[in-house]
Scaffold this motif. Structure first.
Motif, PDB file in Angstrom:
ATOM      1  N   PRO A 104       0.638  -1.033  -0.103  1.00 61.47           N
ATOM      2  CA  PRO A 104       0.070   0.012  -0.167  1.00 61.47           C
ATOM      3  C   PRO A 104       0.852   1.274   0.221  1.00 61.47           C
ATOM      4  CG  PRO A 104       0.037  -0.950   2.140  1.00 61.47           C
ATOM      5  CD  PRO A 104       0.952  -1.940   1.233  1.00 61.47           C
ATOM      6  N   GLN A 105       1.989   1.319  -0.040  1.00 61.58           N
ATOM      7  CA  GLN A 105       3.101   2.179   0.244  1.00 61.58           C
ATOM      8  C   GLN A 105       3.164   3.107  -0.997  1.00 61.58           C
ATOM      9  OE1 GLN A 105       4.050   2.991   3.364  1.00 61.58           O
ATOM     10  NE2 GLN A 105       2.956   1.342   4.015  1.00 61.58           N
ATOM     11  N   THR A 106       3.173   2.441  -1.974  1.00 63.42           N
ATOM     12  CA  THR A 106       3.453   3.183  -3.489  1.00 63.42           C
ATOM     13  C   THR A 106       2.562   2.444  -4.534  1.00 63.42           C
ATOM     14  OG1 THR A 106       5.266   1.861  -3.966  1.00 63.42           O
ATOM     15  CG2 THR A 106       5.771   3.647  -2.869  1.00 63.42           C
ATOM     16  N   ILE A 107       2.360   3.108  -5.669  1.00 64.95           N
ATOM     17  CA  ILE A 107       1.783   2.524  -6.743  1.00 64.95           C
ATOM     18  C   ILE A 107       2.327   1.287  -7.093  1.00 64.95           C
ATOM     19  CG2 ILE A 107       0.621   2.960  -9.082  1.00 64.95           C
ATOM     20  CD1 ILE A 107       0.266   5.934  -8.296  1.00 64.95           C
ATOM     21  N   ASP A 108       3.670   1.402  -7.478  1.00 64.03           N
ATOM     22  CA  ASP A 108       4.407   0.064  -7.933  1.00 64.03           C
ATOM     23  C   ASP A 108       5.165  -0.417  -6.941  1.00 64.03           C
ATOM     24  OD1 ASP A 108       5.947   2.223  -7.848  1.00 64.03           O
ATOM     25  OD2 ASP A 108       7.185   2.228  -9.627  1.00 64.03           O
ATOM     26  N   GLY A 109       4.760  -0.690  -5.772  1.00 61.57           N
ATOM     27  CA  GLY A 109       5.232  -1.271  -4.576  1.00 61.57           C
ATOM     28  C   GLY A 109       5.495  -2.610  -4.597  1.00 61.57           C
ATOM     29  N   GLY A 110       5.066  -3.487  -5.524  1.00 60.92           N
ATOM     30  CA  GLY A 110       5.173  -4.920  -5.441  1.00 60.92           C
ATOM     31  C   GLY A 110       4.105  -5.645  -4.595  1.00 60.92           C
ATOM     32  N   CYS A 111       4.336  -7.057  -4.237  1.00 62.06           N
ATOM     33  CA  CYS A 111       3.538  -7.777  -3.492  1.00 62.06           C
ATOM     34  C   CYS A 111       4.099  -7.888  -1.954  1.00 62.06           C
ATOM     35  CB  CYS A 111       3.297  -9.203  -4.323  1.00 62.06           C
ATOM     36  SG  CYS A 111       2.625  -9.168  -5.565  1.00 62.06           S
ATOM     37  N   LEU A 112       3.261  -7.945  -0.897  1.00 63.99           N
ATOM     38  CA  LEU A 112       3.529  -8.415   0.288  1.00 63.99           C
ATOM     39  C   LEU A 112       3.295  -9.724   0.778  1.00 63.99           C
ATOM     40  CD1 LEU A 112       3.142  -5.025   2.266  1.00 63.99           C
ATOM     41  CD2 LEU A 112       5.209  -5.841   1.236  1.00 63.99           C
ATOM     42  N   LEU A 113       3.976 -10.387   1.171  1.00 68.24           N
ATOM     43  CA  LEU A 113       3.367 -11.716   1.830  1.00 68.24           C
ATOM     44  C   LEU A 113       3.131 -11.909   3.502  1.00 68.24           C
ATOM     45  CD1 LEU A 113       6.160 -14.061   0.306  1.00 68.24           C
ATOM     46  CD2 LEU A 113       3.966 -13.132  -0.656  1.00 68.24           C
ATOM     47  N   GLU A 114       1.993 -12.087   3.628  1.00 71.62           N
ATOM     48  CA  GLU A 114       1.323 -12.112   5.043  1.00 71.62           C
ATOM     49  C   GLU A 114       1.478 -13.461   5.647  1.00 71.62           C
ATOM     50  OE1 GLU A 114      -2.556 -10.488   4.042  1.00 71.62           O
ATOM     51  OE2 GLU A 114      -1.897  -8.630   3.845  1.00 71.62           O
ATOM     52  N   PHE A 115       1.885 -13.221   6.735  1.00 73.16           N
ATOM     53  CA  PHE A 115       1.975 -14.841   7.403  1.00 73.16           C
ATOM     54  C   PHE A 115       0.947 -15.019   8.690  1.00 73.16           C
ATOM     55  CE2 PHE A 115       5.997 -14.039   5.265  1.00 73.16           C
ATOM     56  CZ  PHE A 115       6.194 -15.225   4.590  1.00 73.16           C
ATOM     57  N   VAL A 116       0.555 -16.004   9.245  1.00 71.14           N
ATOM     58  CA  VAL A 116      -0.108 -16.537  10.388  1.00 71.14           C
ATOM     59  C   VAL A 116       0.253 -15.650  11.733  1.00 71.14           C
ATOM     60  CG1 VAL A 116       1.085 -18.637  11.004  1.00 71.14           C
ATOM     61  CG2 VAL A 116      -1.504 -18.370  11.215  1.00 71.14           C
ATOM     62  N   ASP A 117       1.709 -15.374  11.779  1.00 68.70           N
ATOM     63  CA  ASP A 117       1.946 -14.764  12.974  1.00 68.70           C
ATOM     64  C   ASP A 117       1.716 -13.281  13.043  1.00 68.70           C
ATOM     65  OD1 ASP A 117       4.153 -14.072  11.302  1.00 68.70           O
ATOM     66  OD2 ASP A 117       5.699 -15.163  12.316  1.00 68.70           O
ATOM     67  N   GLY A 118       1.325 -12.706  11.921  1.00 72.79           N
ATOM     68  CA  GLY A 118       1.190 -11.402  11.575  1.00 72.79           C
ATOM     69  C   GLY A 118       2.240 -10.537  11.078  1.00 72.79           C
ATOM     70  N   SER A 119       3.395 -11.356  10.661  1.00 69.51           N
ATOM     71  CA  SER A 119       4.386 -10.765  10.146  1.00 69.51           C
ATOM     72  C   SER A 119       4.199 -10.629   8.687  1.00 69.51           C
ATOM     73  CB  SER A 119       5.764 -11.428  10.500  1.00 69.51           C
ATOM     74  OG  SER A 119       5.633 -12.733   9.861  1.00 69.51           O
ATOM     75  N   THR A 120       4.884 -10.003   8.050  1.00 67.36           N
ATOM     76  CA  THR A 120       4.912  -9.440   6.467  1.00 67.36           C
ATOM     77  C   THR A 120       6.340  -9.636   5.894  1.00 67.36           C
ATOM     78  OG1 THR A 120       4.900  -7.285   6.432  1.00 67.36           O
ATOM     79  CG2 THR A 120       2.726  -8.129   6.400  1.00 67.36           C
ATOM     80  N   GLU A 121       6.483  -9.938   4.479  1.00 61.39           N
ATOM     81  CA  GLU A 121       7.751  -9.784   3.967  1.00 61.39           C
ATOM     82  C   GLU A 121       7.530  -9.506   2.497  1.00 61.39           C
ATOM     83  OE1 GLU A 121      10.463 -13.108   4.069  1.00 61.39           O
ATOM     84  OE2 GLU A 121      10.171 -13.681   6.141  1.00 61.39           O
ATOM     85  N   GLY A 122       8.469  -8.674   2.294  1.00 64.15           N
ATOM     86  CA  GLY A 122       8.470  -8.191   0.822  1.00 64.15           C
ATOM     87  C   GLY A 122       8.888  -6.725   0.881  1.00 64.15           C
ATOM     88  N   PRO A 123       8.737  -5.859  -0.204  1.00 61.87           N
ATOM     89  CA  PRO A 123       7.773  -6.176  -1.358  1.00 61.87           C
ATOM     90  C   PRO A 123       8.653  -7.160  -2.505  1.00 61.87           C
ATOM     91  CG  PRO A 123       8.593  -4.033  -1.772  1.00 61.87           C
ATOM     92  CD  PRO A 123       9.206  -4.393  -0.232  1.00 61.87           C
ATOM     93  N   PHE A 124       7.835  -7.924  -3.351  1.00 65.72           N
ATOM     94  CA  PHE A 124       8.388  -8.641  -4.349  1.00 65.72           C
ATOM     95  C   PHE A 124       7.666  -8.434  -5.671  1.00 65.72           C
ATOM     96  CE2 PHE A 124       8.430 -11.065  -0.381  1.00 65.72           C
ATOM     97  CZ  PHE A 124       9.935 -11.747  -0.191  1.00 65.72           C
ATOM     98  N   ASP A 125       8.454  -8.512  -6.641  1.00 63.21           N
ATOM     99  CA  ASP A 125       8.060  -8.380  -8.283  1.00 63.21           C
ATOM    100  C   ASP A 125       7.209  -9.595  -8.690  1.00 63.21           C
ATOM    101  OD1 ASP A 125       9.111  -5.547  -8.355  1.00 63.21           O
ATOM    102  OD2 ASP A 125      10.944  -6.567  -8.949  1.00 63.21           O
ATOM    103  N   LEU A 126       7.740 -10.799  -7.878  1.00 63.49           N
ATOM    104  CA  LEU A 126       7.335 -11.925  -8.395  1.00 63.49           C
ATOM    105  C   LEU A 126       7.337 -13.235  -7.333  1.00 63.49           C
ATOM    106  CD1 LEU A 126       6.317 -13.898 -11.018  1.00 63.49           C
ATOM    107  CD2 LEU A 126       8.496 -14.635 -11.220  1.00 63.49           C
ATOM    108  N   VAL A 127       6.206 -13.752  -7.007  1.00 65.39           N
ATOM    109  CA  VAL A 127       5.727 -14.707  -6.207  1.00 65.39           C
ATOM    110  C   VAL A 127       5.648 -15.988  -6.707  1.00 65.39           C
ATOM    111  CG1 VAL A 127       4.569 -15.423  -4.033  1.00 65.39           C
ATOM    112  CG2 VAL A 127       5.042 -13.059  -4.347  1.00 65.39           C
ATOM    113  N   VAL A 128       6.485 -17.131  -6.634  1.00 65.25           N
ATOM    114  CA  VAL A 128       6.304 -18.343  -7.254  1.00 65.25           C
ATOM    115  C   VAL A 128       5.847 -19.394  -6.174  1.00 65.25           C
ATOM    116  CG1 VAL A 128       7.674 -20.222  -8.116  1.00 65.25           C
ATOM    117  CG2 VAL A 128       8.426 -17.708  -8.577  1.00 65.25           C
ATOM    118  N   GLY A 129       4.640 -20.121  -6.482  1.00 63.66           N
ATOM    119  CA  GLY A 129       3.749 -20.820  -5.474  1.00 63.66           C
ATOM    120  C   GLY A 129       4.143 -22.278  -5.948  1.00 63.66           C
ATOM    121  N   ALA A 130       4.733 -23.001  -4.778  1.00 64.63           N
ATOM    122  CA  ALA A 130       4.980 -24.454  -4.759  1.00 64.63           C
ATOM    123  C   ALA A 130       4.114 -25.182  -3.481  1.00 64.63           C
ATOM    124  CB  ALA A 130       6.421 -24.803  -4.836  1.00 64.63           C
TER     125      ALA A 130
END
Length: 399
Positions: A104-130
């Protein structure tokens, strides 16, 4: 074999952790006095060398050693982790992903990953799901956001019964560690007719999709062992190999056979809304959870990763290219992700259909007439070479 394309060091680590698989046998309950009847047997190195050509080039090394490894899932994961450059700090354990959101910080700010413990990581340009077929990244794409135990080679043995299929074999468990003998029993669910759930099913217990293969299950071991042996006995599965493995097992897992069609109208990738062009993309089970009857889950997931990495490399090279015509605009990331999907979904869909058909044939019906038809079918397929072709086609890298 595809590991050699990624990195020979990784290939060597996985080969050392596992066992070279040299033979596949299919057996069924005996229609006479023998313990079992053999439907077909494939000697892998001899068959591949005899066929030669591209098959031998991709599945044999320069010394004609077979690039076909039987390895436990945990040992494969450990080998892949150990060969990561500077893996410390790259891998986080006990971090359950629950959501993906635009920064939410910028228009082109990428993706943030949200975890069950309330933490976040990122931003990322590409998230690969396996992360499997029912996990957050897939939802984001789909919905918008010293004994016999120490043998030096592996042989997988299949046994067919009425309404059940068993697999017994030895797998590498890691360098300098005792090999692991495993037996798998797949049997029909009374709540289903083929892939369709009955109108009034009995109580259904959901099996865990990503089971912890190192968990301690001593409390339920005896009851699970009894359930497994009873199911095998009732189905008439020959227990000449499976029975002793069940008796000596120190871990038994009850898992559902999950699968989903690799073809999807929404595709395997999607741009995250309001993220400035960031994407999520699927690999492995998240893109195509395959039925287990050809043993291709990990193999195809690694091929996905290699193919995706190649397309991302092409995309980055295109961005840095000075050879573009002035009127020509560089292709967007979504076009390269589409190329990856187009290449891999056809391959995995073919394996999906074959494995699904094999599953219903191998578990089969519960009456003897169906079982005799199944046995005659597999006997014929083995004699005319179709079983070999299906096995080798699935195993040959297509990236």
């Amino acid at each position: 074999a595809v590991l050699g394309l990624i990195n020979p060091t990784v290939q060597q680590a996985v080969t050392s952790a596992g066992l070279p698989q040299v033979r596949v046998q299919s057996r069924t309950k005996s229609w006479g006095d023998d313990p079992f009847d053999t439907l077909f047997q494939v000697e892998l190195p001899e068959s591949i060398l005899r066929k030669g050509g591209e098959l031998a080039e991709k599945l044999m090394d320069k010394n004609n050693n077979l690039l076909w490894t039987a390895i436990m899932r945990g040992a494969l994961q450990q080998a892949l982790v150990d060969t990561l450059p500077n893996s410390q700090g790259i891998i986080s354990f006990n971090k359950e992903l629950v959501g993906i959101a635009a920064n939410p910080q910028t228009i082109d700010g990428g993706c943030l990953l949200e975890f069950v413990d309330g933490s976040t990581e990122g931003p990322f340009d590409l998230v690969v799901g396996a992360d499997g077929k029912n996990q957050p990244v897939r939802r984001a794409v789909k919905d918008g956001v010293e004994s016999e135990n120490q043998m030096e080679t592996a042989t997988l043995k299949q046994y067919f019964g009425n309404g059940a299929f068993a697999l017994d074999g030895i797998y590498g468990a890691g360098p300098s560690k005792p090999n692991t003998r495993s037996a798998f029993l797949v049997y029909l669910d009374d709540n289903y007719n083929g892939p369709f759930r009955r109108k009034n099913p009995a109580q259904i217990t959901a099996a865990q999709e990503n089971a912890d293969w190192t968990q301690d299950v001593e409390l339920t071991l005896q009851s699970e062992r009894a359930i497994m042996k009873t199911a095998a006995s009732e189905a008439g599965v020959p227990t000449v190999d499976v029975g002793p493995t069940i008796d000596s097992a120190d871990r038994i897992f009850s898992l559902g056979v999950y699968y989903h069609n690799p073809f999807s109208l929404v595709g395997w990738s999607k741009e995250v809304a309001r993220s400035g062009g960031s994407h999520v993309v699927l690999v492995g089970d998240a893109a195509h959870a395959l039925p287990p009857f050809l043993g291709q889950g990990s193999n195809q997931a690694i091929q996905d990763a290699y193919c995706l990495a190649c397309k991302l490399y092409e995309y980055n090279m295109c961005l840095g290219s000075e050879s573009l015509v002035e009127e020509e605009s560089p292709k967007g990331l979504e076009e390269y992700l589409k190329k990856y999907q187009d290449l891999r979904w056809r391959v995995t869909f073919d394996i999906f259909l074959k494995s699904l058909l094999l599953g219903y044939l191998e578990t089969g019906g519960r009456d003897g007439i169906y079982a005799k038809f199944r046995d005659a079918f597999f006997k014929t397929m083995g004699l005319v070479g179709v079983a070999e072709r299906v096995l080798f086609s699935a195993a040959t890298p297509k990236v």
